[in-house]
Design a protein around this motif. Structure first.
Motif, PDB file in Angstrom:
ATOM      1  N   ASN A 101       0.827  -1.206   0.000  1.00  5.72           N
ATOM      2  CA  ASN A 101       0.000   0.000   0.000  1.00  5.72           C
ATOM      3  C   ASN A 101       0.865   1.262   0.000  1.00  5.72           C
ATOM      4  N   ARG A 131      -5.169  -5.992 -11.071  1.00  8.19           N
ATOM      5  CA  ARG A 131      -4.197  -5.256 -10.255  1.00  8.19           C
ATOM      6  C   ARG A 131      -2.936  -6.093 -10.027  1.00  8.19           C
ATOM      7  N   THR A 137       2.241   1.782  -3.507  1.00  7.08           N
ATOM      8  CA  THR A 137       1.264   2.434  -4.368  1.00  7.08           C
ATOM      9  C   THR A 137       1.210   3.933  -4.088  1.00  7.08           C
ATOM     10  N   VAL A 192       7.941  -0.764  -6.102  1.00  4.81           N
ATOM     11  CA  VAL A 192       7.193  -1.989  -6.386  1.00  4.81           C
ATOM     12  C   VAL A 192       8.127  -3.197  -6.317  1.00  4.81           C
ATOM     13  N   HIS A 225       5.703   0.582 -14.301  1.00  6.93           N
ATOM     14  CA  HIS A 225       5.674   0.995 -12.897  1.00  6.93           C
ATOM     15  C   HIS A 225       6.959   0.648 -12.152  1.00  6.93           C
ATOM     16  N   PHE A 241      -1.659  -4.079  -6.555  1.00 10.73           N
ATOM     17  CA  PHE A 241      -1.354  -2.667  -6.662  1.00 10.73           C
ATOM     18  C   PHE A 241      -2.447  -1.991  -7.488  1.00 10.73           C
ATOM     19  N   SER A 242      -2.873  -0.819  -7.056  1.00  9.92           N
ATOM     20  CA  SER A 242      -3.883  -0.041  -7.792  1.00  9.92           C
ATOM     21  C   SER A 242      -3.201   1.134  -8.446  1.00  9.92           C
ATOM     22  N   PHE A 243      -2.848   0.970  -9.720  1.00  9.03           N
ATOM     23  CA  PHE A 243      -2.166   2.029 -10.451  1.00  9.03           C
ATOM     24  C   PHE A 243      -3.057   2.521 -11.577  1.00  9.03           C
TER      25      PHE A 243
END
Length: 382
Positions: free
Chosen positions: A43, A170, A46, A370, A112, A378-380
């Protein structure tokens, strides 16, 4: 976690840490256990990716160099743009702790902060260059482990590997197309496997492949949920084969009609001003002209191409590498010198970076925390 920077509240401390470079945060893990837990938290990774100011463009360059001993090895280099007055201050060489011989490994996608490397044989490695973390993926579930004992035996190979991010699940994924041949030329339908980083395993997917991928310098690339390769479709026509990381399907994309008429020219792929572009140029010539075609999509999903720019003629250039801004293009010279070319003025700057000609590969890198260890979501956003 208690506040640990004077009397700062915890949320303020986390906000400050989330804006620091990944290299600094890796060192800060040793400060205290609570920071170690925070910096390893997905978290926080992210949040850091969203907050860390990517105020400059960082290019990850892979090049082949000859050591004083005469041995050849791959060198990884960070190039930071815009350049400082003293250009060497913008160049940082570093080693990753790989045991394998990486002379023939190439980039197979970046997303990312994570980079995929593969030699298109059996090994695939994910690494985060900013944190110096890496891992070798589990063995393929489709590639045969031993060559055939008989001349007419059954064998496998791969020429299409791609890495990217799936915003739906995700998770990060690697896709590999495996080809099968029996005897001197009886080809079986290809099969496809996908690796999910969060689950740390391969699985086979039943989806048709629309083309046969073949090598093109600096071509295959990941961009905004899709991976792209150059390929021949059934019948021999050239296409771009794309793979949707969320839908897990392959789709053909037509190329400019003039490409079919000039098949002796090389094709390279890149991103310019947020759009996918194709470079079209004649290899081997001392003086080259690079035509740049931009992809345009309509509301129905159709694709068309328009010539956006022509570079040259310029002398002594081997190939384009990557756009570092809307008006600056990183290129490789024939003597192994890396140069920066301004597409508006034609000005050329030599960078203090050299290597073996024809062995450069480059990608724009967004630094992150990451992890390549898997087991995280992961919420990208792109």
């Amino acid at each position: 976690m208690a506040a640990s920077l004077g009397n700062l509240p915890e949320e303020v401390m986390i906000e400050i840490l989330s804006r620091l470079p990944p290299e600094s945060l890796v060192r800060f893990k040793c400060v205290r256990k609570s920071w170690y837990a925070l910096i390893n938290n997905p978290n926080f990774a992210t949040k850091h990716f969203a907050n860390f100011p990517q105020s400059s463009t960082t290019v990850l360059l892979k090049r082949l160099v000859t050591e004083e001993s005469g041995n050849k090895q791959n060198m990884f280099t960070f190039l930071k743009f815009p350049l400082h007055d003293h250009q060497s201050a913008s160049v940082l060489d570093f080693d990753l702790p790989f045991d394998e011989n990486f002379q023939y490994f190439e980039f197979r996608g970046h997303s990312h902060g994570l980079v995929c490397l593969s030699d298109l044989r059996s090994d695939i490695i994910l690494c985060n260059p900013a944190t110096r973390e890496f891992r070798k993926l589990p063995p393929s579930i489709l590639l045969l482990t031993e060559p055939p004992e008989e001349p007419d035996g059954y064998d496998s190979s791969t020429n299409a590997v791609g890495f990217g991010y799936d915003p739906r699940s995700r998770d990060f994924k690697v896709v590999r197309v495996v080809n099968f041949v029996e005897g001197p030329g009886f080809f079986h339908p290809p099969r496809v496997e996908v690796y999910d980083l969060g689950k740390d395993r391969w699985r086979e997917i039943k989806t048709p492949v629309c083309g046969h991928v073949f090598w093109a310098p600096s071509f295959d690339m990941y961009h905004e949920g899709m991976y792209y390769w150059w390929a021949d479709a059934e019948g021999g026509s050239e296409i771009i084969q794309s793979f949707d990381m969320s839908e897990e399907v392959f789709r053909p994309i037509p190329v400019p009609e003039s490409f079919e008429e000039l098949r002796e020219k090389y094709r390279s792929m890149g991103v310019w001003k947020g759009s996918i572009v194709l470079f079209h140029y004649l290899p081997g010539a001392d003086e080259k002209t690079f035509d740049i075609w931009a992809m345009e999509k309509d509301n129905s999903g159709g694709v068309s191409w328009s010539k956006a720019l022509t570079i040259g003629p310029v002398s002594g250039i081997e190939k384009p590498l990557v756009f570092v801004s809307s008006d600056e293009l990183l290129m490789e010279a024939k003597d192994g010198q890396v140069i920066l070319y301004n597409v508006n003025t034609g000005q050329v700057k030599e960078l203090p970076v050299k290597g073996h000609p024809g062995r450069f590969h480059a990608t724009v890198l967004l630094k992150s925390l990451v992890s390549v260890k898997g087991g995280n979501n992961f919420s990208f956003e792109f």
